[in-house]
Structures are given as structure tokens and as C-alpha cells.
Design an enzyme around this catalytic site. Structure first.
Site, PDB file in Angstrom:
ATOM      1  N   TYR A 141       0.821  -1.211   0.000  1.00  0.00           N
ATOM      2  CA  TYR A 141       0.000   0.000   0.000  1.00  0.00           C
ATOM      3  C   TYR A 141       0.856   1.263   0.000  1.00  0.00           C
ATOM      4  O   TYR A 141       0.429   2.304  -0.472  1.00  0.00           O
ATOM      5  CB  TYR A 141      -0.896   0.034   1.243  1.00  0.00           C
ATOM      6  CG  TYR A 141      -2.246  -0.603   1.087  1.00  0.00           C
ATOM      7  CD1 TYR A 141      -2.378  -1.894   0.578  1.00  0.00           C
ATOM      8  CD2 TYR A 141      -3.400   0.071   1.476  1.00  0.00           C
ATOM      9  CE1 TYR A 141      -3.629  -2.477   0.460  1.00  0.00           C
ATOM     10  CE2 TYR A 141      -4.648  -0.512   1.368  1.00  0.00           C
ATOM     11  CZ  TYR A 141      -4.756  -1.781   0.854  1.00  0.00           C
ATOM     12  OH  TYR A 141      -5.993  -2.348   0.745  1.00  0.00           O
ATOM     13  N   LYS A 192       2.936 -15.249   1.844  1.00  0.00           N
ATOM     14  CA  LYS A 192       3.069 -15.902   0.531  1.00  0.00           C
ATOM     15  C   LYS A 192       4.550 -16.201   0.359  1.00  0.00           C
ATOM     16  O   LYS A 192       5.197 -15.759  -0.591  1.00  0.00           O
ATOM     17  CB  LYS A 192       2.514 -14.967  -0.563  1.00  0.00           C
ATOM     18  CG  LYS A 192       2.408 -15.593  -1.947  1.00  0.00           C
ATOM     19  CD  LYS A 192       1.350 -16.668  -2.077  1.00  0.00           C
ATOM     20  CE  LYS A 192       1.422 -17.333  -3.453  1.00  0.00           C
ATOM     21  NZ  LYS A 192       0.528 -18.512  -3.563  1.00  0.00           N
ATOM     22  N   ASP A 224      -3.287 -17.974  -0.081  1.00  0.00           N
ATOM     23  CA  ASP A 224      -4.338 -18.595  -0.904  1.00  0.00           C
ATOM     24  C   ASP A 224      -5.050 -19.680  -0.109  1.00  0.00           C
ATOM     25  O   ASP A 224      -6.285 -19.788  -0.120  1.00  0.00           O
ATOM     26  CB  ASP A 224      -3.776 -19.122  -2.237  1.00  0.00           C
ATOM     27  CG  ASP A 224      -2.497 -19.929  -2.096  1.00  0.00           C
ATOM     28  OD1 ASP A 224      -1.932 -19.994  -0.969  1.00  0.00           O
ATOM     29  OD2 ASP A 224      -2.048 -20.517  -3.099  1.00  0.00           O
ATOM     30  N   ASP A 248      -6.450  -6.797   4.015  1.00  0.00           N
ATOM     31  CA  ASP A 248      -7.589  -6.108   3.401  1.00  0.00           C
ATOM     32  C   ASP A 248      -8.542  -7.143   2.803  1.00  0.00           C
ATOM     33  O   ASP A 248      -9.755  -7.105   3.025  1.00  0.00           O
ATOM     34  CB  ASP A 248      -7.079  -5.153   2.314  1.00  0.00           C
ATOM     35  CG  ASP A 248      -8.213  -4.447   1.585  1.00  0.00           C
ATOM     36  OD1 ASP A 248      -9.113  -3.929   2.274  1.00  0.00           O
ATOM     37  OD2 ASP A 248      -8.211  -4.437   0.345  1.00  0.00           O
ATOM     38  N   ASP A 252     -12.408  -8.888   4.436  1.00  0.00           N
ATOM     39  CA  ASP A 252     -13.717  -8.867   3.776  1.00  0.00           C
ATOM     40  C   ASP A 252     -14.314 -10.276   3.740  1.00  0.00           C
ATOM     41  O   ASP A 252     -15.518 -10.457   3.936  1.00  0.00           O
ATOM     42  CB  ASP A 252     -13.615  -8.330   2.332  1.00  0.00           C
ATOM     43  CG  ASP A 252     -13.833  -6.823   2.254  1.00  0.00           C
ATOM     44  OD1 ASP A 252     -13.568  -6.136   3.253  1.00  0.00           O
ATOM     45  OD2 ASP A 252     -14.265  -6.338   1.191  1.00  0.00           O
TER      46      ASP A 252
HETATM   47  C1  IPM Z   1     -10.385  -1.035   4.190  1.00  0.00           C
HETATM   48  C2  IPM Z   1     -10.645  -0.345   2.879  1.00  0.00           C
HETATM   49  C3  IPM Z   1      -9.485   0.570   2.569  1.00  0.00           C
HETATM   50  C4  IPM Z   1      -8.235  -0.274   2.467  1.00  0.00           C
HETATM   51  C5  IPM Z   1      -9.657   1.453   1.318  1.00  0.00           C
HETATM   52  C6  IPM Z   1     -10.941   2.248   1.364  1.00  0.00           C
HETATM   53  C7  IPM Z   1      -8.480   2.351   1.086  1.00  0.00           C
HETATM   54  O1  IPM Z   1     -10.862  -1.295   1.886  1.00  0.00           O
HETATM   55  O2  IPM Z   1     -10.238  -0.328   5.209  1.00  0.00           O
HETATM   56  O3  IPM Z   1     -10.336  -2.269   4.220  1.00  0.00           O
HETATM   57  O4  IPM Z   1      -7.933  -0.832   1.398  1.00  0.00           O
HETATM   58  O5  IPM Z   1      -7.515  -0.392   3.471  1.00  0.00           O
HETATM   59 MG    MG Z   2     -11.016  -3.320   2.614  1.00  0.00          MG
END
Ligand code: IPM
Ligand code: MG
Length: 357
Positions: A141, A192, A224, A248, A252
């Protein structure tokens, strides 16, 4: 003692959900006599629209002065055309880096009332309680060099750099081991290392740090496989430690196990536990302004704020208890409603406040 909290509503559903969370802050402030002082500033697309900058200097100044920050969400299609350096997401990344918020906690806990909202079978997720510890201020990042350049051939090439220093790995590893120690004592570090040197070093440093935590059982998993295991048998995990990009993505996935990404809070802490608290979900521009977004992730981010920054476990658990009772009563915003009737953002906020009473 006053508690200075900076409110950053951001974009999309950010203002709607943060409004409910702020009402919760005001209620607990009264109830526990916390001496809360609230201030507000702009971030993300809203700040870009007002000042041409997703993280204005004034916002950063206020953020540095605050004890804790509550953030809604940033971004949306409205700013897709904006220069990469000024995009709303840069505001969020900038405040994380600028405040040194390297330790991101993303718990994925399945509220028993929502077991049916998960896309996974009940028995796979019931009782799920995992914690993802994500490194937040390094990795690909932030790695330099980065950019889009034109090659001699005239073709363009995009490039980013994935890098982690030993000290960056070490400090997040300590955070994760300490978290594991307070939970079930198991830590799985995700990398990884079969392909990427950065994560060969990651694995090595995590192994070194592990010698200081003989009571924590450490394992390693390739990313993975970790993604697969999260949807195959998520309850095998206690604490997952990983870098910025993998964290990240995996957070999710973990969020969805719990039924809705609309339920998950997060904390991003610096070395002194000053923190920025935000829901894991994004700005959901598709439903913004309709008053139907789920405010619970933001409200539970407030609970995390009292737990981690203000050391008020009592306040944190009273908020979490109120949320849990509201779910017991069958209150559901659309994202967790599963075809049954749903309530609005405001009604959900009202219900939590009534329970806090
Ligand atoms: C998160 C979001 C952020 C990230 C974005 C909005 C920059 O997806 O906090 O997970 O990638 O960290
Ligand atoms: Mg995110």
C-alpha cells in the site's frame, strides 16, 4: 479527564451511520459521566469537494489533537475521475500513516442471532470468533517506488513495491501475539513465502518474536490457502496475523462469514493505543442517502474505542450488550434481514439507544 473524540463522517453512507454512533456516544457520555468533547472535520471525497484535498491540513491537526477518531467511510464513483493522489481513499491512507496507526484489529464475531444471515452453513459459522490483525501502514500500500510510467516501447507499465522492514514486522507481530495471549492462545501468520521474499522475511521475523511468547501456539499459512480455509472451516482460527494487502482481502472474507459486512467494527491503533475506529465496510454509494444502511458496525466501533483507547471495558460491553439485545428482538436492517421486514438506520439507532437506557 476529558475524552476528545474527532468525528469524520466521510462519504456515501458515512454520515448516516456515524450520526447514529454519535448519538450512542452522547448517551454513554451522560450515563457514565465521561466528559466527552466532540469535534468534527472533513475527510475523503467530502474534503476533496470542499478543499480539493481528501485530507486537509486542518483535519490532520485535529486528528493529532484528538484522543480517538471515529470515521464513517470514504470514496464513491463521484470521485473516480479524480487524480490518484487526491482520491478519497488517499485521505484514509494518509491519516492512517500520518498518525502511525499500524495495528488494525478486525474481529469477525458471529452474533448467534444472525447465524442464518451467513452465506455459510450454520454449523460452519456458529460460535465463530476470530480476530484479524492487519499491518496497516506498510507493505504494498505504501511501498516506493510506485506509479505508472511509459516504457521505451511507448507502452505504459504500472508498478508498486512490496516491502516490509524487520522492525515493521516485529512490532505488528508483538501486537498479534499479545492479542492471542488474551484470547485462545493461537496465532496463524499468513504470508506468501513460497513466492515473495518480503514474506520469507515476514515468516522469519514472526518466528523470532514467537520465542518471547512460548504460551502462544504459532502456525503459518499461505494466503491462498488461508482464503480457502476461511470459507471451508473458519472456526480453526483464533488470531490471524497478516500484512496490509492480504489483511484487506481476508478481512472482507471474514466479514461475510458473519452474515454481513455491515456488522463488523475495526480499530486502528498506534503504539500508545490512540486509535481510529471505523466499520470494516465501505461507503456503499449505491444505498447512500436512503436511510437503510446498517449502523451497527459503526456503533460497535464505538464500543472498541471505549475498550482500547479509553480502557472502559464496562462502557464497551454495555454498548455491545445493547446491540445484542436489539438483535434478539429481531431488529434487522436490510443487509441482515433475510427476506423479513427491515428497519431503517435511524430505527436501528433508536433501538440501541433505548436498550442503553
Ligand atoms: C479497508 C478499505 C481501505 C483499504 C480502502 C478504502 C483504502 O478497503 O479499510 O479495508 O484498502 O484499506
Ligand atoms: Mg477493505
Amino acid at each position: 479527564m476529558t475524552q476528545n473524540i474527532l468525528i469524520l463522517k466521510g462519504d456515501g453512507i458515512g454520515p448516516e451511520i456515524v450520526d447514529e454512533a454519535v448519538r450512542v456516544i452522547r448517551v454513554v457520555d451522560q450515563k457514565y459521566n465521561l466528559g466527552t468533547r466532540l469535534s468534527e472535520a472533513l475527510i475523503g471525497g467530502a474534503a476533496y469537494d470542499a478543499h480539493g484535498n481528501p485530507l486537509p491540513g486542518e483535519t490532520m491537526t485535529q486528528a493529532m489533537a484528538a484522543d480517538a477518531i471515529l470515521l464513517g467511510a470514504v470514496g464513491g464513483p463521484k470521485w473516480n475521475h479524480v487524480d490518484a493522489a487526491q482520491r478519497p481513499e488517499k485521505g484514509l491512507l494518509g491519516i492512517r500513516a500520518g498518525l502511525g496507526l499500524f495495528a488494525n484489529f478486525r474481529p469477525a464475531i458471529l452474533s448467534p442471532q444472525l447465524a442464518d444471515a451467513s452465506s455459510l452453513k450454520h454449523e460452519l459459522v456458529s460460535g465463530l470468533d476470530i480476530l484479524i490483525v492487519r499491518e496497516l501502514t506498510g507493505g504494498i500500500y505504501f511501498g516506493e517506488p510506485r506509479g505508472i510510467r511509459t516504457l521505451k516501447s511507448g507502452e505504459r507499465e504500472g508498478f508498486n513495491t512490496y516491502r516490509y522492514s524487520e522492525s515493521e514486522i516485529r512490532r505488528i507481530a508483538h501486537v498479534a501475539f499479545q492479542a492471542a495471549r488474551k484470547r485462545n492462545g493461537r496465532l496463524c501468520s499468513v504470508d506468501k513465502s513460497n513466492v515473495l521474499e518480503v514474506t520469507v522475511l515476514w515468516r522469519e521475523v514472526v518466528e523470532q518474536v514467537a520465542t518471547e511468547y512460548p504460551d502462544v501456539e504459532l502456525s503459518h499459512m499461505l494466503v491462498d490457502n488461508a482464503a480457502m480455509q476461511l470459507v471451508r472451516a473458519p472456526k480453526q482460527f483464533d488470531v490471524l496475523l497478516t500484512g496490509n494487502l492480504f489483511g484487506d482481502i481476508l478481512s472482507d472474507v471474514a466479514a461475510m462469514l458473519t452474515g454481513s459486512i455491515g456488522m463488523l467494527p475495526s480499530a486502528s491503533l498506534d503504539i500508545n493505543n490512540k486509535g481510529l475506529y471505523e466499520p470494516v465496510h465501505g461507503s456503499a454509494p449505491d444505498i447512500a442517502g436512503q436511510g437503510i444502511a446498517n449502523p451497527l458496525a459503526t456503533i460497535m466501533s464505538v464500543a472498541m474505542m471505549y475498550r482500547y483507547t479509553f480502557n472502559r471495558e464496562d462502557v464497551a460491553s454495555s454498548i455491545e450488550g445493547a446491540v445484542s439485545r436489539v438483535l434478539d428482538k429481531g431488529m434487522r436492517t436490510a443487509d441482515i434481514a433475510n427476506d423479513t421486514a427491515s428497519v431503517s438506520t435511524k430505527e436501528m439507532g433508536n433501538a440501541v439507544i433505548a436498550e442503553l437506557g
